[in-house]
Design an enzyme around this catalytic site. Structure first.
Site, short mmCIF file in Angstrom:
data_model
loop_
_atom_site.label_atom_id
_atom_site.label_comp_id
_atom_site.label_asym_id
_atom_site.label_seq_id
_atom_site.Cartn_x
_atom_site.Cartn_y
_atom_site.Cartn_z
N CYS A 1 48.77 2.17 32.92
CA CYS A 1 48.14 2.54 34.41
C CYS A 1 49.55 2.91 35.56
O CYS A 1 49.09 2.92 36.30
CB CYS A 1 47.45 1.44 34.87
SG CYS A 1 46.01 0.69 34.05
N CYS B 1 41.05 -5.01 36.28
CA CYS B 1 41.93 -5.58 37.20
C CYS B 1 41.62 -7.05 37.90
O CYS B 1 42.58 -7.92 37.90
CB CYS B 1 42.34 -4.63 38.69
SG CYS B 1 43.44 -3.24 38.34
N CYS C 1 44.92 -2.58 43.83
CA CYS C 1 44.41 -3.08 42.51
C CYS C 1 43.41 -4.15 43.06
O CYS C 1 42.95 -4.89 41.91
CB CYS C 1 45.59 -3.53 41.62
SG CYS C 1 46.61 -4.82 42.67
FE1 SF4 Z 1 43.85 -3.19 33.85
FE2 SF4 Z 1 45.42 -1.27 34.30
FE3 SF4 Z 1 44.68 -3.11 36.12
FE4 SF4 Z 1 46.32 -3.51 34.55
S1 SF4 Z 1 46.42 -2.09 36.25
S2 SF4 Z 1 44.85 -5.03 35.04
S3 SF4 Z 1 45.75 -2.48 32.77
S4 SF4 Z 1 42.95 -1.70 34.98
#
Ligand code: SF4
Length: 235
Positions: A207, A122, A231
């Site tokens: 995700c 993320c 996130c």
């Molecule tokens: Fe990576 Fe999942 Fe975060 Fe998207 S949501 S940036 S794929 S960890």
């Protein structure tokens, strides 16, 4: 022009609290001329704000983060939205070198290994591009609503964000889901068809899963984790 130092966050909240969404956005554009930006992830909340900014032609820049892992439906929605209003949003991508280094060290799905590995992905795909997008921005506008999750309960219409060192405004913070859906229908605003298939909060494809009726709206994000579902963009 008001400077950051001359703006009192409580005064600004009082002025924003009594206005409707269009009034809030207009006031932010006036108080931060040329330095107000809205980040959209194309969710229904964000589509409401995009509609008001673009329909009223407000001087607020709109940008999105393309992590490279979004659903096809989300990319199609970017096209549909731009076509409806005849405008383009800015799209920020992750740094190629950072993504290549991550994938060559840990593979395509390292985010499933652990919370730190997920946060690393993320950070690279979202947080670092966001920091670039917020350069030269004094107020960052988001589509957060209090109803969405327990850790958004105390958020205000505008706050000082220590992490990014700017004002962060959440002009939909006191909206209900019903108000949001009514706005989308009234103004014919396109949204993501995945919402009709149980996807409520939509992020990257690997995700995000659909949720069952009655589940927490953010339960479909990183569903294999038990920690809070943010996130790193919103702390
Ligand atoms: Fe990576 Fe999942 Fe975060 Fe998207 S949501 S940036 S794929 S960890």
């Amino acid at each position: 022009m008001a400077t950051r130092a001359s703006i009192d966050v409580d005064d600004l909240n009082r002025a924003l609290d009594v206005r409707d969404l269009a009034g809030r956005l207009q006031l932010l554009a006036e108080r931060f001329p040329g330095r107000a930006a809205f980040s959209t992830s194309l969710g229904q909340e964000d589509q409401v704000i995009t509609d008001v900014i673009w329909r009223l032609d407000l001087p607020i820049r709109i940008f999105t983060l393309d992590t490279g892992r979004l659903f096809d439906e989300t990319y199609a929605l970017i096209d549909a939205t731009e076509e409806k209003y005849g405008k383009r949003m800015d799209v920020y991508f992750p740094d190629t070198g950072e993504v290549e280094a991550l994938v060559s060290r840990k593979g395509m799905h390292s985010f499933r290994n652990s919370v730190p590995d997920r946060k690393e992905c993320c950070d690279i795909r979202k947080v670092h591009p966001l920091r670039r997008a917020l350069r030269d921005v004094d107020v960052w506008i988001t589509g957060l609503r209090r109803e969405q999750s327990a850790n958004r309960q105390t958020m205000q219409v505008v706050e000082w964000d220590e992490g990014y060192q700017l004002f962060k405004s959440n002009p939909l913070i006191d909206w209900t889901a019903g108000q949001m859906l009514e706005h989308l229908a009234t103004h014919g605003v396109p949204d993501n068809p995945l919402h009709r298939r149980g996807f409520i909060s939509i992020g990257c494809a690997p995700c995000t899963r659909a949720i069952a009726p009655g589940e927490d709206p953010r339960a479909g994000r990183w569903w294999w984790e038990t920690s809070k579902k943010e996130c790193g963009l919103h702390r």
